[in-house]
Design an enzyme around this catalytic site. Sequence first.
Site, mmCIF file in Angstrom:
data_model
loop_
_atom_site.group_PDB
_atom_site.id
_atom_site.type_symbol
_atom_site.label_atom_id
_atom_site.label_comp_id
_atom_site.label_asym_id
_atom_site.label_seq_id
_atom_site.Cartn_x
_atom_site.Cartn_y
_atom_site.Cartn_z
ATOM 1 N N CYS A 56 1.027 -0.934 0.286
ATOM 2 C CA CYS A 56 0.045 0.225 0.192
ATOM 3 C C CYS A 56 0.757 1.258 -0.241
ATOM 4 O O CYS A 56 1.576 1.471 1.366
ATOM 5 C CB CYS A 56 -1.190 -0.074 1.052
ATOM 6 S SG CYS A 56 -2.374 1.685 1.124
ATOM 7 N N CYS A 66 -0.473 4.161 2.375
ATOM 8 C CA CYS A 66 -0.172 3.540 3.589
ATOM 9 C C CYS A 66 1.021 3.830 3.721
ATOM 10 O O CYS A 66 2.113 4.437 4.749
ATOM 11 C CB CYS A 66 0.141 2.629 4.442
ATOM 12 S SG CYS A 66 -1.839 1.958 3.492
ATOM 13 N N ASP A 67 2.239 3.973 3.484
ATOM 14 C CA ASP A 67 3.861 3.535 3.942
ATOM 15 C C ASP A 67 4.813 4.385 2.572
ATOM 16 O O ASP A 67 5.855 4.808 3.114
ATOM 17 C CB ASP A 67 4.440 2.285 2.891
ATOM 18 C CG ASP A 67 3.478 1.126 4.462
ATOM 19 O OD1 ASP A 67 3.214 1.713 4.949
ATOM 20 O OD2 ASP A 67 3.003 0.174 3.643
#
Length: 329
Positions: free
Chosen positions: A156, A159-160
């Site tokens: 993701c 997200c990261d």
Amino acid sequence: MMAATEGNTVLVEKDKPKSPDKKKTKYDVIIIGAGPAGYTAGIYCSRARHDTLILSGILPGGQLVNTTDVENYPGFSEGIMGPDLMIVMRKQTERMGATIIDDEVVNVDFRHMPFKVLTASEEYEGKAIIIATGANPRKLGLDGEKTFAGKGVSYCATCDGAFFRNQELIVAGGGDSAIEEATFLTKFASTVHIVHRRDKLRASKIMQERAFANPKIKFHWNNEIVDISGNQKVQSVILKDTKTSEKTTLNVGGVFVAIGHEPNSKVFQNQIELDKNGYIVLKNRTETSVKGVFAAGDVHDHTYRQAVTAAGFGCMAAIDVDKYLTENS
Ligand code: NAP
């Protein structure tokens, strides 16, 4: 009563997990799945005074249990670890009165009311159902994916991505997700390599054009990642040419796997309508093709796939269930 804050995790001292009443099998609402969508649905259903059971499945907490820092879930100014966020959500859900049983659903019967939900050891009945079983990112199947999960291997970018500033990164895949993730990652990375097993992208033309025009993106056609290595965290990958079998090493700080998702919908396939990729089709707001059966989160949503949107869908499904039960009881 609000409680002490310890590090990133808000702990509510008085909220000891309730021991579930194992003998009770009849509920107003059964929620299948315990990620952000399932827990949020549980909070809303319980607060609406519906007798609510959550069957959490084999991985309570869902995909966030496999992540590290979550910086984009509102309410945590310093960020929060994914597993901690799910522990707090679970406690909040139990405090609202929902019963949570850590068991996996193996079969369902939605043909008649009340609906039947079966685990290996028990048969439950619910007047309404919310399916919140989520989806799992497809894996490359390499040992390095496990070794470096949360240490440079991610599924993701949203997200990261921010953890990889000024680094070289590689994205695996040739669909819209891979191109979207790669394009997003160019905000942070010095270079984003895209490795695709063929010489043509599956992604839509407009996404392709954007990626081709982006000077930070480099393509590696007809190649696959066959090894991920590093010391504590990812440092390099080995690519293998799918035509010549020639191997090359690429130094990268992160590997983003974007080769599609698999919705966890198999157990429902003969009961409700699914699309060709297995995602649940919604008919009337969050209601599925069966009246009284609702869905929330990544099991139907292949577009947003965020913890916060899953939680939002959980809330929506619970409100729709409340209306349904009020009108049909
Ligand atoms: P996808 O369209 O199924 O593409 C998956 C890609 O991964 C394909 O290029 C495939 O290669 C490759 N792949 C699959 N298994 C692989 C493996 N084991 N090793 C290496 N490569 C592998 O999945 P997606 O990109 O996640 O998209 C899913 C759906 O969401 C699509 O309908 C897409 O249009 C949609 N979506 C839309 C947007 C948007 O519009 N903004 C963004 C993301 C997703 P092959 O091409 O060789 O099969």
